[in-house]
Design an enzyme around this catalytic site. Structure first.
Site, PDB file in Angstrom:
ATOM      1  N   HIS A   1       0.821  -1.215   0.000  1.00 14.11           N
ATOM      2  CA  HIS A   1       0.000   0.000   0.000  1.00 14.11           C
ATOM      3  C   HIS A   1       0.852   1.261   0.000  1.00 14.11           C
ATOM      4  O   HIS A   1       1.928   1.313   0.592  1.00 14.11           O
ATOM      5  CB  HIS A   1      -0.996   0.008   1.161  1.00 14.11           C
ATOM      6  CG  HIS A   1      -0.395   0.072   2.534  1.00 14.11           C
ATOM      7  ND1 HIS A   1      -0.204   1.261   3.206  1.00 14.11           N
ATOM      8  CD2 HIS A   1       0.013  -0.898   3.376  1.00 14.11           C
ATOM      9  CE1 HIS A   1       0.307   1.015   4.393  1.00 14.11           C
ATOM     10  NE2 HIS A   1       0.445  -0.288   4.529  1.00 14.11           N
TER      11      HIS A   1
ATOM     12  N   ASP B   1       6.236   2.084   6.294  1.00  8.86           N
ATOM     13  CA  ASP B   1       4.977   1.331   6.220  1.00  8.86           C
ATOM     14  C   ASP B   1       4.023   2.124   5.322  1.00  8.86           C
ATOM     15  O   ASP B   1       3.418   3.078   5.792  1.00  8.86           O
ATOM     16  CB  ASP B   1       4.427   1.154   7.635  1.00  8.86           C
ATOM     17  CG  ASP B   1       3.035   0.564   7.703  1.00  8.86           C
ATOM     18  OD1 ASP B   1       2.590  -0.020   6.697  1.00  8.86           O
ATOM     19  OD2 ASP B   1       2.389   0.724   8.751  1.00  8.86           O
TER      20      ASP B   1
ATOM     21  N   GLU C   1      -5.288   1.070   2.873  1.00  7.26           N
ATOM     22  CA  GLU C   1      -4.922   0.038   3.843  1.00  7.26           C
ATOM     23  C   GLU C   1      -4.975   0.559   5.264  1.00  7.26           C
ATOM     24  O   GLU C   1      -5.409  -0.159   6.182  1.00  7.26           O
ATOM     25  CB  GLU C   1      -3.522  -0.499   3.536  1.00  7.26           C
ATOM     26  CG  GLU C   1      -3.158  -1.776   4.300  1.00  7.26           C
ATOM     27  CD  GLU C   1      -2.594  -1.534   5.696  1.00  7.26           C
ATOM     28  OE1 GLU C   1      -2.494  -2.502   6.471  1.00  7.26           O
ATOM     29  OE2 GLU C   1      -2.252  -0.373   6.009  1.00  7.26           O
ATOM     30  N   GLU C   2      -4.534   1.795   5.469  1.00  7.89           N
ATOM     31  CA  GLU C   2      -4.431   2.322   6.830  1.00  7.89           C
ATOM     32  C   GLU C   2      -5.794   2.511   7.505  1.00  7.89           C
ATOM     33  O   GLU C   2      -5.857   2.723   8.714  1.00  7.89           O
ATOM     34  CB  GLU C   2      -3.648   3.636   6.837  1.00  7.89           C
ATOM     35  CG  GLU C   2      -2.180   3.513   6.448  1.00  7.89           C
ATOM     36  CD  GLU C   2      -1.337   2.729   7.439  1.00  7.89           C
ATOM     37  OE1 GLU C   2      -1.878   2.329   8.500  1.00  7.89           O
ATOM     38  OE2 GLU C   2      -0.153   2.509   7.166  1.00  7.89           O
TER      39      GLU C   2
ATOM     40  N   ASP D   1       4.141  -6.109   3.349  1.00  6.63           N
ATOM     41  CA  ASP D   1       3.950  -4.969   4.239  1.00  6.63           C
ATOM     42  C   ASP D   1       5.145  -4.918   5.177  1.00  6.63           C
ATOM     43  O   ASP D   1       6.115  -5.654   5.007  1.00  6.63           O
ATOM     44  CB  ASP D   1       2.618  -5.106   4.986  1.00  6.63           C
ATOM     45  CG  ASP D   1       2.003  -3.768   5.381  1.00  6.63           C
ATOM     46  OD1 ASP D   1       2.767  -2.858   5.753  1.00  6.63           O
ATOM     47  OD2 ASP D   1       0.770  -3.640   5.319  1.00  6.63           O
TER      48      ASP D   1
ATOM     49  N   HIS E   1       4.730   3.107  12.916  1.00  3.83           N
ATOM     50  CA  HIS E   1       3.818   4.245  13.017  1.00  3.83           C
ATOM     51  C   HIS E   1       4.446   5.437  13.727  1.00  3.83           C
ATOM     52  O   HIS E   1       3.752   6.375  14.118  1.00  3.83           O
ATOM     53  CB  HIS E   1       2.491   3.854  13.695  1.00  3.83           C
ATOM     54  CG  HIS E   1       1.549   3.163  12.772  1.00  3.83           C
ATOM     55  ND1 HIS E   1       0.197   3.030  13.028  1.00  3.83           N
ATOM     56  CD2 HIS E   1       1.751   2.566  11.578  1.00  3.83           C
ATOM     57  CE1 HIS E   1      -0.380   2.374  12.039  1.00  3.83           C
ATOM     58  NE2 HIS E   1       0.549   2.083  11.151  1.00  3.83           N
TER      59      HIS E   1
END
Length: 349
Positions: A74, A191, A225-226, A246, A326
């Protein structure tokens, strides 16, 4: 299997990743990044198209179209959205995806308006001067206790509104990309832009080596995706398996490091398909890829959205080890190369 040299493809994918990291693409604002990704796959000679949802679907060819393999990564990232223009002209945000105020504080941002250009600012604790605020250390960081301080001469709500800033505008956080001499890749939003770079590296390898995959092989670069529904559509006909590429988790209680490819056996959504996990491990061993098998305690992936949409598929998850997920994330070119090595062995065997 003889261990092949992938250095030039790793060099390529790291450069591609660096470029992509510097293209803002929080969930809901991914058109520029998706257009770049589409162009890069097209330049490598592959059939790539934009989906209605805004993602990129790529075909790498392959003779067995009844047993296709779909690789998912993604391009959407964490970010923010203007929730309120405050009386002092500053901005209260709501998060896009899992953006955490503790990790975002003091970061430079870009406010992307719908019709009036882009404005810069900084995400700060309200009353951020430690020499003034005696409660600075005690305030819990949250979306209501932090704000965007615009780099404009605004003193009240009306000043900010005159700039054309409005509720619903996108706020992009500076990625701060750095690639060290020792091979570490540091940035927000590895990510999952590192995985997109890896798939571009795989595409270059397929082209340069003139490989025709035995199984029909596809890539879907998703854009939601998030927020949980990135991989819920656009599965090519004939696919029997999907593997998310991922980030691999690095942290206490897990085996993986930033220099390895992580093979996930189970995450928050449950176990991955046993035959796929086993096959990935076998391919890693055969190819000489440095790997670890782990269970992720707080994680979900595109492929689970694919299954949740009702697709009848085997599923798996791999990724380069990423520390501080994150937040300000870190991986290593060796980890990316090990993912590429595993993909060459597994997807092109």
């Amino acid at each position: 299997m003889k261990k092949i040299s992938l250095k030039k493809y790793t060099d390529f994918l790291v450069k591609e990743t660096e470029t992509l990291l510097n293209i803002d693409s929080p969930t809901g604002y991914t058109e520029n990044a998706a257009a770049w990704v589409l162009d890069e796959f097209t330049k490598l000679g592959f059939d790539a198209k934009l989906t209605n949802k805004g993602g990129v679907l790529v075909s790498f060819g392959g003779s067995d179209k009844d047993n296709g393999l779909l690789l998912e990564a993604h391009v959407d990232t964490l970010g923010g959205m203007v929730a309120e223009i405050k009386g002092n002209g500053r901005l209260r945000l709501t998060n896009l995806g899992g953006m955490n105020p503790n990790n975002a504080e003091t970061e430079n941002v870009r406010v992307v308006t719908k019709f009036n250009g882009v404005y810069e600012g900084t995400f700060q604790l309200c009353n951020a001067s430690i020499h003034v605020n005696g409660e600075y250390n005690n305030v819990k960081r949250g979306w209501d206790t932090c704000e965007v301080v615009l780099d404009e001469d605004v003193k009240k709500k009306e000043d900010t509104e005159k700039l054309g800033i409005a509720v619903g505008d996108i706020v992009c956080f500076e990625p701060n990309v750095r690639i060290t001499k020792t091979g570490y890749i540091k940035s927000r939003f590895l990510d999952d832009k590192l995985s997109v770079g890896i798939l571009l590296g795989l595409a270059k390898y397929i082209r340069d080596e003139k490989i025709v995959p035995k199984r029909a092989l596809y890539a879907h670069i998703t854009v939601f995706e998030e927020v949980g529904h990135g991989g819920s559509g656009n599965v090519p006909e004939g696919c029997t398996e999907a593997v998310s590429v991922d980030m691999g988790c690095v942290g206490e209680g897990l085996q993986c490091t930033e220099k390895q490819v992580s093979i996930c056996a189970k995450d928050s959504g449950g176990p991955y398909s046993y035959p796929v996990v086993k096959g990935l491990i076998e391919a890693a061993k055969a190819s000489g890829a440095d790997y670890a098998v782990d269970i992720y305690p707080h994680y979900g992936s595109d492929v689970e959205a694919t299954l949740g949409a009702g697709n009848d598929l085997r599923h798996g998850l791999i990724g380069a080890g990423v520390y501080a997920s994150h937040g300000y994330e870190r991986s290593h070119r060796d980890g990316a190369e090990n993912v590429l090595r595993l993909l060459v062995a597994y997807a092109l065997a």
